[in-house]
Design a protein around this motif. Sequence first.
Motif, PDB file in Angstrom:
ATOM      1  N   VAL A 183       4.067   3.245 -11.154  1.00 28.13           N
ATOM      2  CA  VAL A 183       5.495   2.897 -11.167  1.00 28.13           C
ATOM      3  C   VAL A 183       5.723   1.606 -10.389  1.00 28.13           C
ATOM      4  CG1 VAL A 183       7.807   3.629 -10.421  1.00 28.13           C
ATOM      5  CG2 VAL A 183       6.280   5.269 -11.544  1.00 28.13           C
ATOM      6  N   PHE A 184       5.076   1.466  -9.253  1.00 31.11           N
ATOM      7  CA  PHE A 184       5.210   0.250  -8.442  1.00 31.11           C
ATOM      8  C   PHE A 184       4.837  -0.989  -9.253  1.00 31.11           C
ATOM      9  CE2 PHE A 184       2.906  -2.681  -5.430  1.00 31.11           C
ATOM     10  CZ  PHE A 184       4.024  -3.203  -4.798  1.00 31.11           C
ATOM     11  N   ASN A 185       3.680  -0.949  -9.888  1.00 26.24           N
ATOM     12  CA  ASN A 185       3.237  -2.119 -10.654  1.00 26.24           C
ATOM     13  C   ASN A 185       4.064  -2.339 -11.904  1.00 26.24           C
ATOM     14  OD1 ASN A 185       0.837  -3.398  -9.271  1.00 26.24           O
ATOM     15  ND2 ASN A 185       0.312  -1.239  -9.172  1.00 26.24           N
ATOM     16  N   LEU A 186       4.520  -1.267 -12.528  1.00 20.35           N
ATOM     17  CA  LEU A 186       5.391  -1.403 -13.699  1.00 20.35           C
ATOM     18  C   LEU A 186       6.715  -2.050 -13.311  1.00 20.35           C
ATOM     19  CD1 LEU A 186       5.856  -0.785 -16.717  1.00 20.35           C
ATOM     20  CD2 LEU A 186       6.844   1.397 -15.997  1.00 20.35           C
ATOM     21  N   VAL A 187       7.321  -1.571 -12.232  1.00 22.96           N
ATOM     22  CA  VAL A 187       8.591  -2.145 -11.772  1.00 22.96           C
ATOM     23  C   VAL A 187       8.390  -3.609 -11.387  1.00 22.96           C
ATOM     24  CG1 VAL A 187      10.364  -2.045  -9.953  1.00 22.96           C
ATOM     25  CG2 VAL A 187       9.602   0.053 -11.089  1.00 22.96           C
ATOM     26  N   ARG A 188       7.309  -3.911 -10.710  1.00 28.33           N
ATOM     27  CA  ARG A 188       7.027  -5.312 -10.331  1.00 28.33           C
ATOM     28  C   ARG A 188       6.822  -6.190 -11.563  1.00 28.33           C
ATOM     29  NH1 ARG A 188       7.827  -8.178  -6.465  1.00 28.33           N
ATOM     30  NH2 ARG A 188       5.774  -9.049  -6.196  1.00 28.33           N
ATOM     31  N   HIS A 189       6.227  -5.623 -12.613  1.00 28.13           N
ATOM     32  CA  HIS A 189       5.915  -6.393 -13.818  1.00 28.13           C
ATOM     33  C   HIS A 189       7.150  -6.639 -14.689  1.00 28.13           C
ATOM     34  CE1 HIS A 189       3.395  -8.043 -16.970  1.00 28.13           C
ATOM     35  NE2 HIS A 189       3.957  -7.221 -17.830  1.00 28.13           N
ATOM     36  N   VAL A 190       8.037  -5.663 -14.792  1.00 23.49           N
ATOM     37  CA  VAL A 190       9.158  -5.767 -15.734  1.00 23.49           C
ATOM     38  C   VAL A 190      10.483  -6.147 -15.078  1.00 23.49           C
ATOM     39  CG1 VAL A 190       8.099  -4.175 -17.376  1.00 23.49           C
ATOM     40  CG2 VAL A 190       9.730  -3.304 -15.708  1.00 23.49           C
ATOM     41  N   VAL A 205       9.129  -4.724  -1.696  1.00 24.42           N
ATOM     42  CA  VAL A 205       9.429  -3.494  -0.972  1.00 24.42           C
ATOM     43  C   VAL A 205      10.460  -2.658  -1.735  1.00 24.42           C
ATOM     44  CG1 VAL A 205      10.298  -2.517   1.197  1.00 24.42           C
ATOM     45  CG2 VAL A 205       8.734  -4.454   1.245  1.00 24.42           C
ATOM     46  N   ARG A 206      11.397  -3.284  -2.388  1.00 24.42           N
ATOM     47  CA  ARG A 206      12.369  -2.528  -3.200  1.00 24.42           C
ATOM     48  C   ARG A 206      11.673  -1.825  -4.366  1.00 24.42           C
ATOM     49  NH1 ARG A 206      17.449  -6.718  -3.101  1.00 24.42           N
ATOM     50  NH2 ARG A 206      17.925  -6.357  -0.912  1.00 24.42           N
ATOM     51  N   ALA A 207      10.753  -2.520  -5.010  1.00 23.26           N
ATOM     52  CA  ALA A 207       9.978  -1.899  -6.084  1.00 23.26           C
ATOM     53  C   ALA A 207       9.151  -0.738  -5.531  1.00 23.26           C
ATOM     54  CB  ALA A 207       9.071  -2.929  -6.747  1.00 23.26           C
ATOM     55  N   SER A 208       8.621  -0.917  -4.353  1.00 27.14           N
ATOM     56  CA  SER A 208       7.819   0.124  -3.720  1.00 27.14           C
ATOM     57  C   SER A 208       8.652   1.356  -3.373  1.00 27.14           C
ATOM     58  CB  SER A 208       7.148  -0.430  -2.460  1.00 27.14           C
ATOM     59  OG  SER A 208       6.373   0.559  -1.838  1.00 27.14           O
ATOM     60  N   VAL A 209       9.863   1.148  -2.898  1.00 24.16           N
ATOM     61  CA  VAL A 209      10.737   2.278  -2.564  1.00 24.16           C
ATOM     62  C   VAL A 209      11.049   3.084  -3.828  1.00 24.16           C
ATOM     63  CG1 VAL A 209      13.068   2.906  -1.794  1.00 24.16           C
ATOM     64  CG2 VAL A 209      11.707   1.267  -0.466  1.00 24.16           C
ATOM     65  N   ILE A 210      11.332   2.410  -4.928  1.00 19.82           N
ATOM     66  CA  ILE A 210      11.579   3.108  -6.199  1.00 19.82           C
ATOM     67  C   ILE A 210      10.357   3.940  -6.585  1.00 19.82           C
ATOM     68  CG2 ILE A 210      11.897   2.768  -8.696  1.00 19.82           C
ATOM     69  CD1 ILE A 210      13.661   0.304  -7.915  1.00 19.82           C
ATOM     70  N   ALA A 211       9.186   3.341  -6.495  1.00 15.49           N
ATOM     71  CA  ALA A 211       7.954   4.052  -6.841  1.00 15.49           C
ATOM     72  C   ALA A 211       7.725   5.247  -5.920  1.00 15.49           C
ATOM     73  CB  ALA A 211       6.762   3.094  -6.774  1.00 15.49           C
ATOM     74  N   THR A 212       8.011   5.087  -4.645  1.00 14.48           N
ATOM     75  CA  THR A 212       7.838   6.175  -3.692  1.00 14.48           C
ATOM     76  C   THR A 212       8.774   7.334  -4.023  1.00 14.48           C
ATOM     77  OG1 THR A 212       7.179   4.612  -1.964  1.00 14.48           O
ATOM     78  CG2 THR A 212       7.870   6.801  -1.235  1.00 14.48           C
ATOM     79  N   VAL A 213      10.000   7.041  -4.388  1.00 16.39           N
ATOM     80  CA  VAL A 213      10.965   8.090  -4.742  1.00 16.39           C
ATOM     81  C   VAL A 213      10.500   8.839  -5.992  1.00 16.39           C
ATOM     82  CG1 VAL A 213      13.328   8.523  -5.539  1.00 16.39           C
ATOM     83  CG2 VAL A 213      12.925   7.006  -3.583  1.00 16.39           C
ATOM     84  N   VAL A 214      10.044   8.119  -7.007  1.00 22.12           N
ATOM     85  CA  VAL A 214       9.542   8.769  -8.225  1.00 22.12           C
ATOM     86  C   VAL A 214       8.342   9.656  -7.890  1.00 22.12           C
ATOM     87  CG1 VAL A 214       8.450   8.372 -10.477  1.00 22.12           C
ATOM     88  CG2 VAL A 214      10.423   6.994  -9.784  1.00 22.12           C
ATOM     89  N   ALA A 215       7.419   9.149  -7.093  1.00 24.40           N
ATOM     90  CA  ALA A 215       6.240   9.932  -6.704  1.00 24.40           C
ATOM     91  C   ALA A 215       6.627  11.142  -5.859  1.00 24.40           C
ATOM     92  CB  ALA A 215       5.247   9.050  -5.945  1.00 24.40           C
ATOM     93  N   ASN A 267      -0.830  -4.208  -3.491  1.00 24.03           N
ATOM     94  CA  ASN A 267      -1.400  -2.908  -3.838  1.00 24.03           C
ATOM     95  C   ASN A 267      -2.263  -2.346  -2.711  1.00 24.03           C
ATOM     96  OD1 ASN A 267      -0.831  -1.870  -6.726  1.00 24.03           O
ATOM     97  ND2 ASN A 267      -1.018  -4.085  -6.945  1.00 24.03           N
ATOM     98  N   ILE A 268      -3.009  -3.196  -2.039  1.00 26.89           N
ATOM     99  CA  ILE A 268      -3.837  -2.733  -0.916  1.00 26.89           C
ATOM    100  C   ILE A 268      -2.957  -2.161   0.189  1.00 26.89           C
ATOM    101  CG2 ILE A 268      -5.310  -3.510   0.992  1.00 26.89           C
ATOM    102  CD1 ILE A 268      -6.625  -5.449  -1.074  1.00 26.89           C
ATOM    103  N   PHE A 269      -1.910  -2.886   0.570  1.00 28.10           N
ATOM    104  CA  PHE A 269      -1.065  -2.421   1.666  1.00 28.10           C
ATOM    105  C   PHE A 269      -0.154  -1.278   1.241  1.00 28.10           C
ATOM    106  CE2 PHE A 269      -2.617  -6.415   3.319  1.00 28.10           C
ATOM    107  CZ  PHE A 269      -3.081  -5.981   4.545  1.00 28.10           C
ATOM    108  N   LYS A 270       0.210  -1.226  -0.014  1.00 29.04           N
ATOM    109  CA  LYS A 270       0.928  -0.062  -0.545  1.00 29.04           C
ATOM    110  C   LYS A 270       0.033   1.174  -0.403  1.00 29.04           C
ATOM    111  CE  LYS A 270       3.899   2.092  -3.438  1.00 29.04           C
ATOM    112  NZ  LYS A 270       5.052   2.714  -2.827  1.00 29.04           N
ATOM    113  N   PHE A 271      -1.219   1.045  -0.792  1.00 32.03           N
ATOM    114  CA  PHE A 271      -2.183   2.144  -0.718  1.00 32.03           C
ATOM    115  C   PHE A 271      -2.424   2.563   0.738  1.00 32.03           C
ATOM    116  CE2 PHE A 271      -6.494   3.902  -0.623  1.00 32.03           C
ATOM    117  CZ  PHE A 271      -6.374   4.898  -1.573  1.00 32.03           C
ATOM    118  N   LEU A 272      -2.582   1.593   1.638  1.00 30.52           N
ATOM    119  CA  LEU A 272      -2.769   1.916   3.057  1.00 30.52           C
ATOM    120  C   LEU A 272      -1.548   2.631   3.631  1.00 30.52           C
ATOM    121  CD1 LEU A 272      -4.571  -1.314   4.348  1.00 30.52           C
ATOM    122  CD2 LEU A 272      -5.574   0.955   3.954  1.00 30.52           C
ATOM    123  N   GLY A 273      -0.363   2.197   3.225  1.00 33.05           N
ATOM    124  CA  GLY A 273       0.871   2.856   3.667  1.00 33.05           C
ATOM    125  C   GLY A 273       0.953   4.288   3.167  1.00 33.05           C
ATOM    126  N   ILE A 274       0.544   4.506   1.919  1.00 39.82           N
ATOM    127  CA  ILE A 274       0.513   5.865   1.372  1.00 39.82           C
ATOM    128  C   ILE A 274      -0.429   6.723   2.200  1.00 39.82           C
ATOM    129  CG2 ILE A 274      -0.235   7.258  -0.602  1.00 39.82           C
ATOM    130  CD1 ILE A 274       0.726   4.928  -2.414  1.00 39.82           C
TER     131      ILE A 274
END
Length: 165
Positions: free
Chosen positions: A32-39, A45-55, A114-121
């Motif tokens: 979701v993070f990469n899809l939101v960033r792509h489209v 960070v906003r794209a990441s928050v959306i992805a985190t909520v979906v997950a 993606n690396i820091f998103k993964f580390l944060g997860i």
Amino acid sequence: MGHGASRLRRFAHEVAKFGAVGGAGVLVNLLVFNLVRHVTDLQVVRASVIATVVATVFNYIGYRYFTYRDRDKTGRTREMTLFLLFSAVGLVIENGVLYVATYGFDWNTPLQNNIFKFLGIGAATLLRFWSYRTWVFRALPSREAVADAEAEAVLEREGAGQRVP
């Protein structure tokens, strides 16, 4: 096999189930993070928050109906409130790592994101595992007490020389 080994086996089984749901949740989160960033043109960070909520929604369903399906199902309002509270703290940890990397150190390539998103997860997962198993999806005391009593009875029979079927 002793009482401690039985508890360790149950804990390992719980960790495996938590990891299976969490692993699928990580994939959902990153996809979701990469899809939101792509489209979209949303900031990282906003794209990441959306992805985190979906997950988080995906993970709640998996934890409630797979990992912790045998846990107390009464008090769903309390369960959901605590789940959302601890998930929000996890969201801050997860996206705080990404925020510091992106805006504090200017590490802002797609790979770095993606690396820091993964580390944060990963960092947030430690809090989530502890809080979900301790506070959100409470064990039913009667089931644990029954399992412990059965294990003790088997040990007593083995110790008394009785054959255990």
